[in-house]
Motif scaffolding. Structure first.
Motif, short mmCIF file in Angstrom:
data_model
loop_
_atom_site.label_atom_id
_atom_site.label_comp_id
_atom_site.label_asym_id
_atom_site.label_seq_id
_atom_site.Cartn_x
_atom_site.Cartn_y
_atom_site.Cartn_z
N SER A 26 0.80 -1.21 0.00
CA SER A 26 0.00 0.00 0.00
C SER A 26 0.84 1.27 0.00
O SER A 26 0.33 2.33 0.32
N THR A 27 2.13 1.18 -0.36
CA THR A 27 2.93 2.40 -0.36
C THR A 27 2.39 3.37 -1.41
O THR A 27 2.02 2.96 -2.51
N PRO A 28 2.34 4.64 -1.10
CA PRO A 28 1.84 5.62 -2.06
C PRO A 28 2.62 5.64 -3.37
O PRO A 28 2.05 5.82 -4.44
N GLU A 29 3.94 5.42 -3.30
CA GLU A 29 4.76 5.45 -4.51
C GLU A 29 4.38 4.33 -5.47
O GLU A 29 4.22 4.55 -6.66
N SER A 30 4.27 3.11 -4.95
CA SER A 30 3.94 1.99 -5.83
C SER A 30 2.52 2.11 -6.35
O SER A 30 2.25 1.81 -7.52
N GLN A 31 1.59 2.58 -5.52
CA GLN A 31 0.22 2.77 -5.99
C GLN A 31 0.17 3.82 -7.10
O GLN A 31 -0.53 3.64 -8.10
N TRP A 32 0.93 4.90 -6.94
CA TRP A 32 0.94 5.95 -7.95
C TRP A 32 1.51 5.44 -9.27
O TRP A 32 0.93 5.64 -10.33
N LEU A 33 2.66 4.76 -9.21
CA LEU A 33 3.28 4.26 -10.43
C LEU A 33 2.40 3.21 -11.12
O LEU A 33 2.27 3.22 -12.35
N ASN A 34 1.81 2.32 -10.36
CA ASN A 34 0.90 1.35 -10.97
C ASN A 34 -0.33 2.03 -11.54
O ASN A 34 -0.84 1.64 -12.59
N GLY A 35 -0.80 3.08 -10.88
CA GLY A 35 -1.93 3.85 -11.40
C GLY A 35 -1.59 4.54 -12.71
O GLY A 35 -2.43 4.61 -13.62
N VAL A 36 -0.37 5.07 -12.83
CA VAL A 36 0.07 5.69 -14.08
C VAL A 36 0.07 4.66 -15.21
O VAL A 36 -0.42 4.92 -16.31
N ALA A 37 0.59 3.46 -14.93
CA ALA A 37 0.61 2.41 -15.95
C ALA A 37 -0.80 2.04 -16.38
O ALA A 37 -1.08 1.89 -17.57
N ASP A 38 -1.72 1.89 -15.42
CA ASP A 38 -3.11 1.58 -15.75
C ASP A 38 -3.76 2.69 -16.57
O ASP A 38 -4.47 2.44 -17.54
N TYR A 39 -3.50 3.94 -16.17
CA TYR A 39 -4.06 5.08 -16.87
C TYR A 39 -3.56 5.13 -18.32
O TYR A 39 -4.35 5.34 -19.25
N LEU A 40 -2.27 4.92 -18.52
CA LEU A 40 -1.72 4.93 -19.88
C LEU A 40 -2.34 3.82 -20.73
O LEU A 40 -2.70 4.04 -21.89
N ALA A 41 -2.45 2.62 -20.16
CA ALA A 41 -3.04 1.50 -20.91
C ALA A 41 -4.48 1.81 -21.30
O ALA A 41 -4.89 1.60 -22.44
N GLN A 42 -5.26 2.32 -20.35
CA GLN A 42 -6.66 2.64 -20.63
C GLN A 42 -6.78 3.76 -21.66
O GLN A 42 -7.61 3.69 -22.57
N THR A 43 -5.95 4.78 -21.56
CA THR A 43 -5.99 5.90 -22.50
C THR A 43 -5.62 5.45 -23.91
O THR A 43 -6.27 5.85 -24.88
N MET A 44 -4.60 4.60 -24.03
CA MET A 44 -4.23 4.10 -25.36
C MET A 44 -5.35 3.25 -25.96
O MET A 44 -5.64 3.34 -27.16
N PHE A 45 -5.99 2.42 -25.14
CA PHE A 45 -7.11 1.61 -25.62
C PHE A 45 -8.24 2.51 -26.09
O PHE A 45 -8.80 2.30 -27.18
N GLU A 46 -8.61 3.49 -25.29
CA GLU A 46 -9.71 4.40 -25.65
C GLU A 46 -9.40 5.19 -26.91
O GLU A 46 -10.28 5.44 -27.73
N THR A 47 -8.15 5.60 -27.08
CA THR A 47 -7.75 6.33 -28.28
C THR A 47 -7.89 5.45 -29.52
O THR A 47 -8.44 5.88 -30.54
N ALA A 48 -7.40 4.22 -29.43
CA ALA A 48 -7.54 3.29 -30.57
C ALA A 48 -9.02 3.04 -30.87
O ALA A 48 -9.43 3.01 -32.04
N ASP A 49 -9.84 2.90 -29.84
CA ASP A 49 -11.27 2.66 -30.02
C ASP A 49 -11.94 3.85 -30.71
O ASP A 49 -12.75 3.69 -31.62
N LEU A 50 -11.58 5.07 -30.29
CA LEU A 50 -12.13 6.27 -30.90
C LEU A 50 -11.76 6.37 -32.38
O LEU A 50 -12.60 6.66 -33.24
#
Length: 132
Positions: A26-50
């Motif tokens: 639950s460290t804030p650093e690891s949660q933030w970095l994993n959140g960035v990776a998830d955000y990038l993956a979701q954004t790239m998927f949504e862009t391709a879908d659009l």
């Protein structure tokens, strides 16, 4: 040494299907970095879908499953953690202006094994691409 300390500081065993940091808690650093990776993956998927909705034959290759347990601090680690050994092309104050620690641009980028995992991802998607 610094990499080992970073992995120890960031926590215990695997938690998410796609953690950028494999050893997370639950460290804030690891949660933030994993959140960035998830955000990038979701954004790239949504862009391709659009773009696909506008008639472009495009796909998105999500590498998350291929990197499970092998990301930063994984075993084997296929993404560099923090790299402090500079190369001739590193300009740390430009590459990492908020740290000012002399970090290499190799930090958080794939190692050779990681490049192979990205290639495996692409090959899997292209192999399943609809043939006309």
């Amino acid at each position: 040494m610094f990499q080992q300390q970073m992995c120890t500081t960031l926590g215990g065993g695997p938690s998410e299907p796609w953690p950028m940091f494999t050893r997370t808690d639950s460290t804030p650093e690891s949660q933030w970095l994993n959140g960035v990776a998830d955000y990038l993956a979701q954004t790239m998927f949504e862009t391709a879908d659009l773009v696909r909705k506008h008639g472009v034959d495009v796909g998105y290759a999500n590498p998350q499953a291929f990197f499970y347990g092998k990301a930063v601090c994984g075993d084997p680690e296929s993404i560099h953690g923090i790299v402090t050994d500079l190369t001739d092309s590193d300009i740390p104050k430009i590459d990492w202006p908020f740290f000012q620690l002399g970090l290499s641009a190799q930090s958080f980028h794939p190692k050779i094994a990681g490049a192979r995992l990205y290639a495996d991802t692409l090959e899997a998607v292209l192999g399943a691409w609809p043939k006309e």
